[in-house]
Design an enzyme around this catalytic site. Structure first.
Site, short mmCIF file in Angstrom:
data_model
loop_
_atom_site.label_atom_id
_atom_site.label_comp_id
_atom_site.label_asym_id
_atom_site.label_seq_id
_atom_site.Cartn_x
_atom_site.Cartn_y
_atom_site.Cartn_z
N SER A 1 0.85 -1.20 0.00
CA SER A 1 0.00 0.00 0.00
C SER A 1 0.88 1.24 0.00
O SER A 1 2.07 1.17 0.30
CB SER A 1 -0.87 -0.02 1.26
OG SER A 1 -1.40 1.26 1.54
N TYR B 1 -3.26 -0.19 9.94
CA TYR B 1 -3.12 -0.55 8.52
C TYR B 1 -1.70 -0.22 8.05
O TYR B 1 -1.04 -1.02 7.39
CB TYR B 1 -4.16 0.22 7.71
CG TYR B 1 -4.28 -0.14 6.27
CD1 TYR B 1 -3.68 0.65 5.30
CD2 TYR B 1 -5.02 -1.24 5.86
CE1 TYR B 1 -3.81 0.35 3.95
CE2 TYR B 1 -5.16 -1.55 4.51
CZ TYR B 1 -4.55 -0.74 3.56
OH TYR B 1 -4.68 -1.03 2.23
C1 GCO Z 1 -6.90 5.17 3.37
C2 GCO Z 1 -7.05 4.30 2.14
C3 GCO Z 1 -5.69 3.74 1.75
C4 GCO Z 1 -5.84 2.98 0.45
C5 GCO Z 1 -4.59 2.30 -0.02
C6 GCO Z 1 -3.56 3.28 -0.36
O1 GCO Z 1 -7.78 5.13 4.25
O2 GCO Z 1 -5.88 5.87 3.43
O3 GCO Z 1 -7.97 3.25 2.38
O4 GCO Z 1 -5.21 2.92 2.76
O5 GCO Z 1 -6.82 2.00 0.57
O6 GCO Z 1 -4.12 1.37 0.92
O7 GCO Z 1 -2.44 2.57 -0.87
#
Ligand code: GCO
Length: 261
Positions: free
Chosen positions: A144, A157
């Site tokens: 990501s 995340y």
């Molecule tokens: C967020 C988005 C990102 C994208 C992606 C970017 O909330 O910033 O969901 O996380 O999904 O991962 O690369």
């Protein structure tokens, strides 16, 4: 073009019942691969398989949780028996929780790490065992932007996807000698259900991403297909431990003042 031909290859895409996983599965199928998708929801799986079959793709589905190493082992074994060896693994299944770090429940943080980082480890370890025997394999981890950058509310995340970047490099280090190439794809901001809440017209984040991305648009899931086929094919046999960012240029730039074109 034969370098990109995936005929005779079995590609396992976790979370391949929708979104980016489905788009990458379609691209691999177009290149000739037999696709095998995993999911958690019977209804989504049925719809996804109907979709793949309607396009003439050879597709099978297996319902299990990639964070459950027992279930994962059972299903990888079943796939090998029912379909054959897994030549390509795309670790795509993932979740996100958007919550300020100061107030995020530890259980929520742990869940994101489990799905987005431990799951890819479990699946890579299981599939690598047969790839090592065969002295050949392709593992593609879906990283990501958050493998490189932080952003308010996505601490779990970002930690998971940053870890997934380093897991990719480490598995590449350990398994390259078996002719297994482990690489990653880092999608920028894509129009999917996962980003729907921050993409709606008028949402400040929507405007921010459009202005922050040199290509001045959100990615479309099909924008990922070519990179997935490249990393799944012979064309990438000497590419190891790389994360290819498909992001419209967002990571290439510091951005521009609002009054600049
Ligand atoms: C967020 C988005 C990102 C994208 C992606 C970017 O909330 O910033 O969901 O996380 O999904 O991962 O690369």
């Amino acid at each position: 073009m034969n370098l990109f031909n995936l005929s005779g290859k079995n590609a396992l895409i976790t979370g391949g019942t929708h979104g980016l996983g489905m788009a990458m599965a379609e691209a691999l199928a177009e290149a000739g691969a037999q696709i095998i998708v995993t999911g958690n929801t019977p209804v989504k799986m049925e719809k996804a398989l109907d979709h793949y079959h309607s396009k003439g793709y050879s597709a099978k589905g297996y319902l299990f949780d990639v964070t459950d190493e027992i279930a994962a082992a059972k299903n990888v074994e079943l796939i090998s028996e029912e379909v054959g060896d897994i030549h390509i693994l795309v670790n795509n299944a993932g979740i996100i929780r958007r919550e300020p770090a100061i107030s995020m429940e530890v259980s929520e943080f742990r869940k994101v790490i489990d799905v987005d980082l431990v799951g890819p480890f479990i699946m890579s370890q299981l599939v690598a065992k047969q790839m090592i025997d065969r002295k050949e394999g392709k593992i593609i981890n879906i990283c990501s932007m958050m493998s490189e950058l932080g952003r308010n509310t996505v601490s779990a995340y970002a930690a998971a996807k940053g870890g997934l970047k380093m897991l990719t490099k480490n598995l590449a280090t350990e398994w390259a000698k078996y002719n297994i190439q482990v690489n990653g794809i880092g999608p920028g901001y894509f129009a999917t259900t996962q980003t729907e809440p921050i993409r709606v017209d008028g949402h400040p984040f929507n405007e921010f991403i459009i202005s922050r991305t040199p290509a001045a648009r959100w990615g479309n899931p099909e924008d990922l297909g070519g990179t997935a086929v490249f990393l799944a094919s012979k064309a990438s046999d000497f590419v190891n431990g790389q994360i290819i960012y498909v992001d419209g240029g967002i990571l290439a730039t510091i951005g521009k003042p609002s009054n600049e074109e």
